[in-house]
Scaffold this active site. Structure first.
Site, mmCIF file in Angstrom:
data_model
loop_
_atom_site.group_PDB
_atom_site.id
_atom_site.type_symbol
_atom_site.label_atom_id
_atom_site.label_comp_id
_atom_site.label_asym_id
_atom_site.label_seq_id
_atom_site.Cartn_x
_atom_site.Cartn_y
_atom_site.Cartn_z
ATOM 1 N N ARG A 38 9.254 -0.364 -4.585
ATOM 2 C CA ARG A 38 9.713 -0.989 -3.347
ATOM 3 C C ARG A 38 11.124 -0.483 -3.071
ATOM 4 N NH1 ARG A 38 5.179 -2.040 -2.492
ATOM 5 N NH2 ARG A 38 4.207 -4.075 -2.124
ATOM 6 N N GLU A 64 11.331 -0.327 6.138
ATOM 7 C CA GLU A 64 10.349 0.725 6.405
ATOM 8 C C GLU A 64 9.887 0.633 7.854
ATOM 9 O OE1 GLU A 64 7.266 0.411 3.476
ATOM 10 O OE2 GLU A 64 8.598 1.098 1.889
ATOM 11 N N HIS A 68 5.408 5.653 2.608
ATOM 12 C CA HIS A 68 4.726 4.594 1.821
ATOM 13 C C HIS A 68 3.219 4.864 1.739
ATOM 14 C CE1 HIS A 68 5.138 0.178 0.371
ATOM 15 N NE2 HIS A 68 4.176 0.821 -0.276
HETATM 16 C C1 GLV Z 1 1.756 -1.227 -1.703
HETATM 17 O O1 GLV Z 1 2.875 -0.924 -1.751
HETATM 18 C C2 GLV Z 1 1.167 -2.248 -2.516
HETATM 19 O O2 GLV Z 1 1.874 -3.138 -3.026
HETATM 20 O O3 GLV Z 1 -0.056 -2.219 -2.664
#
Ligand code: GLV
Length: 305
Positions: free
Chosen positions: A223, A252, A271
């Site tokens: 994260r 993001e 991401h």
């Molecule tokens: C994505 O970042 C998740 O937590 O699945």
């Protein structure tokens, strides 16, 4: 039949299983519903299938008096106020396991790309800057024989460590009680695999970055909030770190003018840790399993926390 809100179109056939039993409303936008719209949409819902782009806090829960289950389309649940959900007796489900290998693959892809400078090399070829084979051109860092510090000893961290051993790397895994700074001092590469919590927010701060050698490369597929991005931008600008490869940022996306985006030797992707066809379809299936169980009053097969 219960009312269910799904906050985005999702890949795979699993939503049909939900539709077979419940009245399903899927938000059809390219972008997530804004917070006001989400509050309005969630009003009549008994089940909510949401994404990390949705902030599910006490205010949102207050707008959803009938809500009985939340299924997050992610392994992390930091977008959800778990205490507020527990206070209302609403179980929260996540999608663990199915995205472990896809995310570990991406972490390793970022590590390799940053080490061997794939993006600058590709950009130079496309821009006509590749004139000849250059003994001193596009030099990167060896991956084999290097030391990788894996921060976070959970499923994804373990999977990254396995890949690293296959590449003849030395792996130092740092769990919750490990000595992070001592490990960072030995790192050629660092890969982050901790959930975002109050304890891990800015775990990689200026003091942690100061432990790293100037030849080290940081990879983050966890994260964005785990890293102090101002400190990271400064370290890259000052040449105190050889590179960073990020799948996640805070926020993001980053605003176009964010100082981090002007930092040298930075690779950022949008991401995409779990972004394979098969993984995302399995995530849909798991989220649906969680919702169906919660709406039937059964324990969730994949609870958060
Ligand atoms: C994505 O970042 C998740 O937590 O699945």
């Amino acid at each position: 039949m219960s009312r269910v809100l799904v906050t985005r179109r999702l890949p795979g056939p699993a939503l049909d299983r939900l539709r077979a039993h419940h009245d399903v409303d899927v938000w059809d936008g390219e972008l997530p519903p804004d917070p006001d719209t989400l509050q309005r949409l969630v009003g009549p819902a008994e089940g909510l299938l949401c994404l990390i782009t949705e902030r599910v806090d006490a205010d949102l829960l207050a707008a959803a008096p009938a809500l009985r289950v939340i299924a997050n389309y992610a392994v992390g649940a930091d977008n959800i106020d778990l205490d507020a959900a527990a206070a209302r007796g609403i179980p929260v489900g996540v999608t663990p396991g199915v995205l472990t290998d896809a995310t570990a693959d991406l972490a390793f892809a970022l590590l390799l790309a940053a080490a061997r400078r794939l993006v600058p090399g590709s950009d130079d070829v496309r821009a006509g800057r590749w004139r000849t084979w250059e003994p001193e051109g596009w030099l990167g860092r060896d991956v084999h024989g290097a030391t990788l510090v894996v921060v976070g000893a959970g499923r994804i961290g373990d999977a990254v460590a396995r890949r690293a051993r296959g590449f003849d790397m030395d792996v130092i895994a740092v769990g919750r009680d490990g000595d992070l700074h001592a490990a960072l001092r030995r790192a050629d590469f660092v890969s982050l695999h901790v959930p975002l919590t109050a304890a891990t927010r800015h775990l990689i701060d200026a003091a942690a970055l100061a432990q790293l050698r100037p030849t080290a490369i940081l990879v983050n597929t966890a994260r964005g909030g785990v890293v102090d991005q101002d400190a990271l931008a400064a370290a890259l600008h000052d040449g105190r770190l050889a590179g960073a490869a990020l799948d996640v940022t805070d926020p993001e996306p980053l605003p176009a003018a964010h100082p981090l985006l002007r930092a040298p030797n930075l690779l950022v992707v949008p991401h995409i840790g779990s972004a394979t066809h098969a993984t995302r379809e399995q995530m849909t299936a798991m989220a649906v399993d969680n919702l169906l169980a919660g709406l039937a009053g059964r324990p969730l097969p994949h609870p958060a926390g």
